[in-house]
Scaffold this active site. Structure first.
Site, PDB file in Angstrom:
ATOM      1  N   HIS A 159      -7.888 -23.520  10.666  1.00 49.70           N
ATOM      2  CA  HIS A 159      -6.897 -22.622  10.083  1.00 49.70           C
ATOM      3  C   HIS A 159      -5.515 -23.069  10.530  1.00 49.70           C
ATOM      4  O   HIS A 159      -5.385 -23.966  11.362  1.00 49.70           O
ATOM      5  CB  HIS A 159      -7.156 -21.167  10.485  1.00 49.70           C
ATOM      6  CG  HIS A 159      -7.204 -20.938  11.960  1.00 49.70           C
ATOM      7  ND1 HIS A 159      -8.314 -21.236  12.732  1.00 49.70           N
ATOM      8  CD2 HIS A 159      -6.289 -20.424  12.824  1.00 49.70           C
ATOM      9  CE1 HIS A 159      -8.081 -20.923  14.002  1.00 49.70           C
ATOM     10  NE2 HIS A 159      -6.854 -20.438  14.078  1.00 49.70           N
ATOM     11  N   ASP A 172     -10.354 -22.046  16.826  1.00 50.46           N
ATOM     12  CA  ASP A 172     -10.520 -21.100  17.930  1.00 50.46           C
ATOM     13  C   ASP A 172     -11.873 -21.317  18.605  1.00 50.46           C
ATOM     14  O   ASP A 172     -12.907 -21.372  17.925  1.00 50.46           O
ATOM     15  CB  ASP A 172     -10.438 -19.662  17.418  1.00 50.46           C
ATOM     16  CG  ASP A 172      -9.058 -19.305  16.891  1.00 50.46           C
ATOM     17  OD1 ASP A 172      -8.088 -19.976  17.291  1.00 50.46           O
ATOM     18  OD2 ASP A 172      -8.947 -18.360  16.090  1.00 50.46           O
ATOM     19  N   HIS A 214      -3.074 -18.352  24.235  1.00 48.78           N
ATOM     20  CA  HIS A 214      -3.819 -17.136  24.590  1.00 48.78           C
ATOM     21  C   HIS A 214      -4.426 -17.194  25.995  1.00 48.78           C
ATOM     22  O   HIS A 214      -5.253 -16.349  26.334  1.00 48.78           O
ATOM     23  CB  HIS A 214      -4.952 -16.828  23.593  1.00 48.78           C
ATOM     24  CG  HIS A 214      -4.505 -16.586  22.185  1.00 48.78           C
ATOM     25  ND1 HIS A 214      -3.440 -15.788  21.869  1.00 48.78           N
ATOM     26  CD2 HIS A 214      -4.978 -17.069  21.008  1.00 48.78           C
ATOM     27  CE1 HIS A 214      -3.276 -15.764  20.553  1.00 48.78           C
ATOM     28  NE2 HIS A 214      -4.191 -16.540  20.006  1.00 48.78           N
ATOM     29  N   HIS A 250     -10.227 -16.095  23.604  1.00 49.48           N
ATOM     30  CA  HIS A 250     -10.478 -17.436  23.098  1.00 49.48           C
ATOM     31  C   HIS A 250      -9.271 -18.316  23.384  1.00 49.48           C
ATOM     32  O   HIS A 250      -8.247 -17.845  23.879  1.00 49.48           O
ATOM     33  CB  HIS A 250     -10.761 -17.414  21.594  1.00 49.48           C
ATOM     34  CG  HIS A 250      -9.581 -17.033  20.751  1.00 49.48           C
ATOM     35  ND1 HIS A 250      -9.184 -15.715  20.577  1.00 49.48           N
ATOM     36  CD2 HIS A 250      -8.701 -17.791  20.028  1.00 49.48           C
ATOM     37  CE1 HIS A 250      -8.122 -15.680  19.791  1.00 49.48           C
ATOM     38  NE2 HIS A 250      -7.794 -16.922  19.448  1.00 49.48           N
ATOM     39  N   HIS A 252      -6.697 -20.859  21.309  1.00 48.21           N
ATOM     40  CA  HIS A 252      -6.234 -21.344  20.004  1.00 48.21           C
ATOM     41  C   HIS A 252      -5.808 -22.789  20.232  1.00 48.21           C
ATOM     42  O   HIS A 252      -4.775 -23.073  20.828  1.00 48.21           O
ATOM     43  CB  HIS A 252      -5.066 -20.472  19.536  1.00 48.21           C
ATOM     44  CG  HIS A 252      -4.488 -20.866  18.217  1.00 48.21           C
ATOM     45  ND1 HIS A 252      -4.832 -20.233  17.046  1.00 48.21           N
ATOM     46  CD2 HIS A 252      -3.561 -21.816  17.875  1.00 48.21           C
ATOM     47  CE1 HIS A 252      -4.144 -20.774  16.030  1.00 48.21           C
ATOM     48  NE2 HIS A 252      -3.364 -21.734  16.524  1.00 48.21           N
TER      49      HIS A 252
END
Length: 395
Positions: A159, A172, A214, A250, A252
């Site tokens: 993505h 992810d 993250h 998670h 990214h």
């Protein structure tokens, strides 16, 4: 800083591709944030005027030289996004600031003179830029961002950094002990440092750059430190130091080449080839005929390859005869669309072999076609595998 002042800087004189602004010597230092922010807005493209003002985060200064990072924060409502970031090098000369952002020839040229950078950093930036200008191989030469031999979940397939935006340069991942590790050797940098978290970037010598978002409990390595494949970077989480949103802990993981966010479609990491789907967060990872889809099954990190041969796929050498290249096709036959080319002498990895249209190859007529990691097909009549029989499993 007002939008008016940003536009004024963007309209300032360009010297050697750099963004510069004339300033009185006595007030030059306060104006540097304006120049850096304008350069970042310029890089971010036509939509820059609708985003938040870039951060200015200097980390080193020496005389008229400054080094640091600039990042465009996300809004609190931005869904599953990763912020845009860049390193900058700045020099004040005759009352004005010259600023260059990483991934460009100007940055490498200015960095080579900068006393605020180590010799190792200068070599890495130069090698990264030089390699990024060459044609990008399907195999990144990188592993996956966790321990080799361990399987993690792919929670979100390919993505964009802003979710549905293109290119689909991000994936992810979560699982295992949650420890995020560098996907390859390079130099590590942190930007948008907030509440024990940050956007982490690793600049690799082979032309690729990877970012990690993250995370919490980040590495205590200082900016510019050398890292190896498997060096600890942080722990998966839902941290949002520069905005955005996150559902479920998670990392990214994003890919860039030079200044360009680069699609992971057809790229090899850790022995797996990743393919995007028809929409964001879909697609799959494939290795030796095995496919893993987001949220369904796990992906084992087989570690980085040498950048030419993904995982343990068999290989062959392209022999174009009297030509300089062989056309690649979207399917196993000459009636399929040309998708690219393989140069004479190039070593290609063979995922699988199938039968299709007959071709008069260098060793006679054959209907065997080899599928490459990027999904393209090449006739076996122009690939020397050292065998008259298929060397890969059937497609």
């Amino acid at each position: 800083m007002s939008r008016t002042s940003i536009k004024a800087v963007l309209a300032a004189v360009a010297v050697g591709g750099a963004v510069v602004v004339a300033t009185p010597a006595a007030t030059a230092a306060p104006d540097l944030p304006t120049v850096v922010r304008a350069a970042m807005m310029d890089r971010s493209g036509p939509g820059a005027q609708s985003v938040r003002e870039p951060l200015f985060e200097p980390t080193r200064t020496s005389g008229n030289w400054v080094f640091g990072s600039t990042t465009i924060p996300l809004t609190a409502t931005a869904e599953h996004q990763s912020p845009q970031t860049a390193l900058f090098i700045a020099r004040r000369d005759r009352g004005r600031w010259q600023v260059e952002l990483d991934g460009t020839e100007g940055f490498v040229r200015l960095a080579a003179q900068a006393p605020v950078l180590s010799e190792g950093e200068k070599r890495t930036f130069a090698a990264n830029y030089t390699a990024s200008q060459a044609a990008a191989a399907t195999d990144t030469g990188l592993g996956l961002p966790w321990a080799q031999g361990v399987a993690w979940y792919m929670g979100g397939g390919p993505h964009g950094d802003s979710g549905t935006s293109r290119p689909f340069n991000s994936i992810d991942f979560s699982g295992g002990d949650g420890r995020v590790l560098s996907a390859g050797p390079g130099r590590v940098y942190k930007s948008c440092i907030r509440n024990g978290s940050a956007l982490v970037k690793v600049v690799h010598d082979n032309g690729w750059t990877t970012t990690y978002y993250h995370m919490y409990n980040l590495t205590n390595l200082s900016d510019g430190s050398a890292v190896n494949t498997g060096t600890y970077l942080g722990h998966i989480g839902n941290e949002l130091p520069c905005g955005g949103s996150s559902t479920g802990a998670h990392v990214h993981f994003s890919l860039l080449r030079g200044t360009t966010q680069t699609s992971v479609n057809g790229k090899v990491f850790g022995g797996w080839t990743f393919y995007e789907g028809s929409s964001a967060y879909g697609g799959y990872a494939e290795r030796n005929g095995t496919r893993v889809y987001p949220g369904n099954g796990r992906v084992t990190n087989y570690g980085p390859s040498d950048g030419d041969t993904p995982g343990d796929y068999p290989t062959g050498t392209v022999d174009a005869g009297s030509n300089t290249y062989v056309n690649l096709r979207s399917g196993p036959g000459l009636n399929y669309t040309i998708t690219g080319r393989a140069n004479d002498g190039e070593v290609v990895s063979i995922v699988c072999t199938t039968r299709g249209g007959s071709v008069q190859g260098l060793w006679g007529t054959t209907d065997l076609w080899n599928r490459l990691p990027n999904g393209s097909f090449i006739s076996d009549g122009f690939v020397n595998t050292g065998s008259n029989e298929p060397v890969a499993p059937a497609c």
